[in-house]
Design an enzyme around this catalytic site. Structure first.
Site, PDB file in Angstrom:
ATOM      1  N   MET A  29       0.847  -1.201   0.000  1.00 43.70           N
ATOM      2  CA  MET A  29       0.000   0.000   0.000  1.00 43.70           C
ATOM      3  C   MET A  29       0.882   1.250   0.000  1.00 43.70           C
ATOM      4  O   MET A  29       0.420   2.341   0.326  1.00 43.70           O
ATOM      5  CB  MET A  29      -0.942  -0.010   1.212  1.00 43.70           C
ATOM      6  CG  MET A  29      -1.909  -1.202   1.159  1.00 43.70           C
ATOM      7  SD  MET A  29      -3.444  -0.953   2.058  1.00 43.70           S
ATOM      8  CE  MET A  29      -2.856  -0.675   3.703  1.00 43.70           C
ATOM      9  N   HIS A  36       9.578  -3.247   3.570  1.00 42.05           N
ATOM     10  CA  HIS A  36       9.094  -3.520   2.210  1.00 42.05           C
ATOM     11  C   HIS A  36      10.273  -3.852   1.284  1.00 42.05           C
ATOM     12  O   HIS A  36      10.156  -4.707   0.397  1.00 42.05           O
ATOM     13  CB  HIS A  36       8.384  -2.288   1.636  1.00 42.05           C
ATOM     14  CG  HIS A  36       7.086  -1.949   2.302  1.00 42.05           C
ATOM     15  ND1 HIS A  36       6.936  -0.852   3.103  1.00 42.05           N
ATOM     16  CD2 HIS A  36       5.876  -2.553   2.254  1.00 42.05           C
ATOM     17  CE1 HIS A  36       5.671  -0.789   3.534  1.00 42.05           C
ATOM     18  NE2 HIS A  36       5.014  -1.811   3.035  1.00 42.05           N
ATOM     19  N   GLN A  60     -10.300  -2.695   2.412  1.00 42.39           N
ATOM     20  CA  GLN A  60      -9.830  -3.353   3.633  1.00 42.39           C
ATOM     21  C   GLN A  60      -9.821  -2.433   4.848  1.00 42.39           C
ATOM     22  O   GLN A  60      -9.360  -2.821   5.920  1.00 42.39           O
ATOM     23  CB  GLN A  60      -8.457  -3.991   3.411  1.00 42.39           C
ATOM     24  CG  GLN A  60      -7.305  -3.021   3.229  1.00 42.39           C
ATOM     25  CD  GLN A  60      -6.029  -3.755   2.822  1.00 42.39           C
ATOM     26  OE1 GLN A  60      -5.875  -4.209   1.701  1.00 42.39           O
ATOM     27  NE2 GLN A  60      -5.102  -3.895   3.752  1.00 42.39           N
ATOM     28  N   ASP A 151       2.326  -9.285   9.222  1.00 38.51           N
ATOM     29  CA  ASP A 151       0.887  -9.520   9.064  1.00 38.51           C
ATOM     30  C   ASP A 151       0.679 -11.029   8.960  1.00 38.51           C
ATOM     31  O   ASP A 151       0.339 -11.561   7.900  1.00 38.51           O
ATOM     32  CB  ASP A 151       0.380  -8.802   7.811  1.00 38.51           C
ATOM     33  CG  ASP A 151       0.571  -7.309   7.923  1.00 38.51           C
ATOM     34  OD1 ASP A 151      -0.202  -6.671   8.639  1.00 38.51           O
ATOM     35  OD2 ASP A 151       1.516  -6.779   7.303  1.00 38.51           O
TER      36      ASP A 151
END
Ligand code: PAF
Length: 284
Positions: A29, A36, A60, A151
């Site tokens: 995102m 990342h 989401q 996550d």
């Protein structure tokens, strides 16, 4: 690196590159941080072509969540991806991604594990995640896709979706990148004030301590969860959950459970940030 916004162009470009070898994909995102970039490096280990998407997915986010203030930093993200040698930055717009109103969009639901923990606190969140990831997979058609283990529940939801829908994609999970004081890297850390930022690493420390007590043989999981929750709440967190669960099924581990591989999942609010973290432990 090329930046592509249109699906037709993405498909055209990828058709040529696919002839030269595998395609690896990192969905994000945006507001990219060092975590990342470890995903991008991992993607490169698996493929000749690395595609990174940036799409802040409205589906989401809950009604009272941070969709509007979620940081959008395209220029810096593009520079970071150039630095890592990514090949394609896919940057679709919301209207292209969701031409119909969100409540009329076809959805992907992964029952069971989507309803636990973060799914219980954020109803509809994992439907939004599974739907957008499924759609991005159809657009990019990667051989490999890379996700962070921070996550953890999301990673399992995606693995389950890929298995259930027979998607020919290898899902790779990458260890959580941390700040020097242990705080898991996250775009949402920027919501913390300076004082909250000093408090935030306690979340990781509590998980480390809890994992250590499990390794030493403590099996009163309810007491361990309770003590960690109290320590966090006393320090200024509002703990959402701390759960000790089976790594494969995400089912809660209770004394007597025949389960060696556990993951301790946690989510807690600190000021305006909802932080999540986890730690894996082997109990055998
Ligand atoms: O983990 C994220 O950044 C998002 O949930 C994802 C996988 C890119 C889907 O929007």
């Amino acid at each position: 690196m090329i930046q592509v916004e249109e699906l037709q162009r993405l498909r055209g470009d990828l058709a040529q590159r696919r002839a030269q070898g595998a395609v690896a994909f990192v969905p994000t995102m945006g507001n990219l941080h060092a975590g990342h970039l470890t995903l991008v490096r991992e993607a490169r280990r698996h493929a000749e072509t690395v595609v990174v998407s940036i799409f802040v997915n409205p589906m989401q986010f809950g009604a009272n969540e941070d969709l509007d203030r979620y940081p959008r930093t395209l220029a810096a993200d593009r520079a970071a991806l150039e630095g890592e040698g990514a090949d394609i930055l896919f940057f679709p717009g919301v209207a292209a991604m969701y031409p119909r109103p969100l409540d009329q969009q076809t959805r992907v639901e992964v029952p069971g594990i989507s309803e636990l923990y973060c799914g219980a606190s954020r109803p509809g969140h994992f439907v939004g995640v599974a739907t957008v990831v499924c759609k991005l997979f159809n657009m990019v058609q990667p051989d490999v896709a890379v996700f962070g283990k921070k996550d953890f529940q999301q990673l399992l939801v995606i693995r389950r979706m890929v298995e259930d829908l027979a998607m020919p994609i290898e899902i790779v999970g990458v260890d959580t990148a941390r700040e020097p004081d242990g705080l898991a890297m996250s775009s949402r850390n920027r919501y913390l004030t300076e004082e909250q930022r000093r408090t935030a690493p306690l979340l990781h420390r509590q998980l480390v301590q809890l994992a250590e007590r499990l390794r030493l043989g403590e099996r009163d999981t309810a007491m361990l969860r309770q003590q960690a929750t109290e320590a966090l709440d006393e320090a200024g967190f509002a703990t959402d959950y701390i759960e000790i669960v089976d790594t494969a099924t995400l089912q809660r581990v209770v004394p007597g459970s025949a389960c060696d591989q556990v993951v301790i999942l946690a989510a807690a609010h600190l000021g305006g940030a909802r932080l999540i973290d986890n730690i894996e432990a082997n109990l055998s």
